[in-house]
Structure formats: structure tokens, C-alpha cells
Design a protein around this motif. Structure first.
Motif: not given
Ligand code: SAM
Ligand code: ZN
Lengths: 129, 266
Positions: A43-50
């Protein structure tokens, strides 16, 4: 409100959404608390993209934290070293809560209050869209 | 029985007493949970990837609790301070924002991967304050929601329309804002169990909404290239880990250091 949310929430006034100066909001007199939350590296990696990294650095500074790197890290949850950094990010983004404080729009000057960890985005009639 | 929407504005109707009554009723908990699961079913999100969701009119967090149980991180918006206070008491995992949906969704472009709303948006059809124009408020709501969703982001809303006029107003505001999709009616012949679901998509996505039985046109044309997901996320990660291992790198949960104690860097 989680620190993470500061990177996404913006002034609710219609005219401010097209203005560059309205994001991120400016954080003042904030009282922070730590809250344990489940660690979800994917989830964190996903949010890092945003994430808008410069806004993150700016808000961290508002809240008294000057330790963020200036560049957004590129992390892979399958690498051991990266997981350590992801845990730090989790600690900062998901487990740090703003309990009380003020958020100010740099464009229109409206002050949003955070009370009991809930930001009040109700607008007074003259600012309603 | 008269509709709650006709009794008082939402923040008054859902005062302390009603918020408590609503949230502690096992009947209500059961219905809200069931409709939330149905909304997730209609969203049809890929089970292999994480998603950041928005719950519009989240109330005391009954719908949000299901999102948490299903593994999603979420943010909720609601106009009733009492409902949000109840959500805090129940330790809702999502962030809670006090705000009026009719004034728009105050998040920057592309924030959410998907959004849901359970039993809330019919309130936007009401004139609760002097000078409120429901059509204008619906438009502002859908326009800003569209912007806050990632491209191809989906929105499913269960709602209780008073009449066909409200359905038309909601559908047309959604369409003008750029959404594709339509309306699904579950158990259309049952007076008690009939449920309306608005099923929308903000642009084209590689996994479309679950539109089985929808009654409006859908923006079709999918990107063929995106459709061929040959490998599941899990097997991809395992293969990648294996490659890294062969190169002598330390991969996560392979290491005896995983649980060592240290101070956070930031
Ligand atoms: C029946 S409750 C549903 C709450 C939650 N989604 C659930 O499933 O239990 C409807 C909620 O919509 C909220 N609501 C109504 N009008 C609203 C508006 N204009 N802006 C934000 N929330 C609104 C009410 O305050 C109430 O909490
Ligand atoms: Zn502003």
C-alpha cells in the motif's frame, strides 16, 4: 487526521482549486499523536507513486520535521533495505496523527480547524461554491 | 413512514440520539454491511493490488468497517458531527473529514483509486438551506469527485431515490461531469428489498465496473493491451525475488534481520 492525508486534501473553495498556491495547506499549532496501524508495504509503495514529495517535505517542516530527503525515494517492498525505509514511511505517513491544529489556505487565507483528529471542511455561506 | 430526508437537514437529523440509535441497531449494521459488500462487488477491483478508497457520507463508519475488513485503506466524508464522533468512538480506521458533499470533494486530482457511498447521496437532492440549488450541488459533487479519482477510477453509490425525478437528476449530473456507467436495481420487484446502485467509471479502466444488468449505456472501448494481465501479482513477486536471490541480494522476509529494533529515520 493522518499525515498521509495532508498530501491529498486541498482547500474546498472553488476558486482555489485551480491556484498553485493553495496546495499544500499550511499547518500551524498542530498537536501530534502516534497511533499503531497495520504495516502494509504494498500500500505504501502504491501511495508513494501518488505522493507529491515536495509538498510532503513542506508539510513535514510545518510540523517540525526537517529529516525528509529532498528527493522521493524509489522503494521496492521485496528488498530488505527498502522495507526498513518503508517502515519509517509507515511510521510517518500512517501512524502520525494530527489531533488538533489549523490548516491555512495560502490562496484565500481560509483557516480549517482540526479538532479531535477531524478536520472541519464545512464552508461559511460566503465561501460556498 | 416518512423519509428522513424530509424531516430535517442531515446534520440535524443525525444528531447524537439518532447517531447512537442508528449505529447500535444490529438490523442497520447488517443492512449497511450487506450493501457495502454489494458495492465492492460492483466496483470489481483487482484483488492483487492495493487501493485507496473514499467513502462519501461515511456516517459512523458502518460501511467503512467493511472496507477495513476487506483490506482497504479509506478516507470518509460526512456532514454530521455526531455521526463522525460515533465513528471515532468505534475506532474507525479511515480518516474522517467533516464536510458537505454538495460543496465538493476537497482532494487533489487522482487521489483515490475508487469511491463508494452507501445510503447518502439522495440527501443531495434536498433543499436543506436557503439558496441551496440541488442541481448545482449535484454537479459540484460529481465534478470534484471525478477529478479526485485516478483515471479509470470507479464510483459505486447505493442510494434511496424518492422518485424517478431524483434518479434522473443524479444520472444527468454524473454524465455531465464525464462519468460513464449507469444504474443497477437489485430485487426490483420487492418493495422492501429493492436497492438502487449507481455504478460509474471516471474514464476508461483496464478492469471495468461490474455492469451485469445495468440499464444505461456504458463507455465501452477498452484498451486491449492493458487487458492482458498474464501473471498474477504474487507469482510476479516470487519470480522477482528468485532473480534477486540468484544475484546474491537480500530480499524481504528472507532475512534474519527483519525484526531488529531500531529508531525511525524520519
Ligand atoms: C444512512 S447514513 C449512512 C452512513 C454510512 N455510509 C453507513 O453505511 O452506515 C447517511 C449519511 O449521509 C450523511 N450525509 C447526508 N447528507 C450529506 C452531505 N450533504 N454531505 C455529507 N454527508 C451527508 C449523513 O450525515 C449520514 O451520516
Ligand atoms: Zn483557499
Amino acid at each position: 487526521m493522518k499525515f498521509l492525508t495532508t498530501n491529498f486534501i486541498q482547500c474546498a473553495v472553488k476558486g482555489c482549486q485551480s491556484s498553485d498556491s493553495s496546495f499544500p495547506l499550511k499547518y500551524e499549532e498542530c498537536e501530534l499523536v502516534a497511533e499503531t496501524q497495520e504495516f502494509k508495504p504494498e500500500f505504501l509503495v502504491h501511495m508513494l507513486e501518488k505522493i507529491n514529495w515536495s509538498a510532503l517535505v513542506q508539510v513535514a517542516r510545518d510540523l517540525g520535521n526537517d529529516n525528509l530527503p529532498t528527493e522521493k525515494p524509489e522503494l521496492d517492498p521485496i528488498m530488505e533495505d527498502d522495507v526498513l525505509i518503508l517502515k519509517d514511511l509507515h511510521n510517518l505517513l500512517v501512524e502520525t496523527n494530527i489531533l488538533n491544529g489549523k490548516m491555512i489556505c495560502n490562496n484565500c487565507g481560509h483557516i480549517y480547524f482540526i479538532k479531535n483528529s477531524i478536520p472541519n471542511f464545512l464552508l461559511p455561506p460566503h465561501l460556498c461554491n | 413512514m416518512s423519509r428522513p430526508e424530509e424531516l430535517a437537514p442531515p446534520e440535524i437529523f443525525y444528531g447524537d440520539t439518532e447517531s447512537f440509535k442508528y449505529t447500535s441497531s444490529t438490523r442497520v449494521q447488517h443492512i449497511q454491511a450487506k450493501m457495502t459488500l454489494r458495492a465492492l462487488d460492483l466496483l470489481n477491483l483487482s484483488p492483487d493490488e492495493p487501493h485507496f478508497l473514499l467513502d462519501l457520507g461515511c456516517g459512523s463508519g458502518l460501511s467503512g468497517e467493511i472496507l477495513t475488513e476487506e483490506g482497504y485503506n479509506w478516507v470518509g466524508m460526512d456532514i454530521s458531527p455526531s455521526m463522525l464522533a460515533t465513528a471515532l468512538d468505534r475506532d474507525a480506521d479511515g480518516d474522517l473529514i467533516l464536510s458537505d458533499l454538495g460543496n465538493g470533494v476537497p482532494f487533489r486530482a487522482g487521489t483515490f483509486d475508487a469511491a463508494i457511498s452507501i445510503s447518502a447521496i439522495q440527501w443531495l437532492c434536498n433543499v436543506d438551506a436557503v439558496g441551496n440549488d440541488p442541481k448545482k450541488r449535484l454537479l459540484r459533487f460529481f465534478n470534484t469527485l471525478y477529478a479526485s479519482l485516478a483515471r479509470g477510477g470507479k464510483f459505486v453509490a447505493q442510494f434511496y431515490p424518492k422518485d424517478q425525478g431524483q434518479i434522473d437528476d443524479i444520472l444527468s449530473a454524473a454524465k455531465v461531469s464525464g462519468f460513464g456507467g449507469g444504474l443497477i436495481i437489485d430485487e426490483p420487484d420487492s418493495k422492501r428489498n429493492k436497492k438502487h446502485y449507481l455504478v460509474l467509471s471516471a474514464g476508461i479502466s483496464d478492469r471495468s465496473v461490474n455492469l451485469e444488468g445495468a440499464e444505461m449505456e456504458v463507455s465501452a472501448k477498452k484498451d486491449k493491451r492493458k487487458l492482458k494481465k498474464l501473471e498474477s501479482r504474487k507469482s510476479f513477486i516470487n519470480r522477482k525475488k528468485e532473480t534477486m536471490r540468484k544475484r546474491g541480494r537480500v530480499v524481504a522476509n528472507d532475512s534474519k534481520f527483519t525484526a531488529r529494533k531500531r529508531r525511525p529515520r524520519f
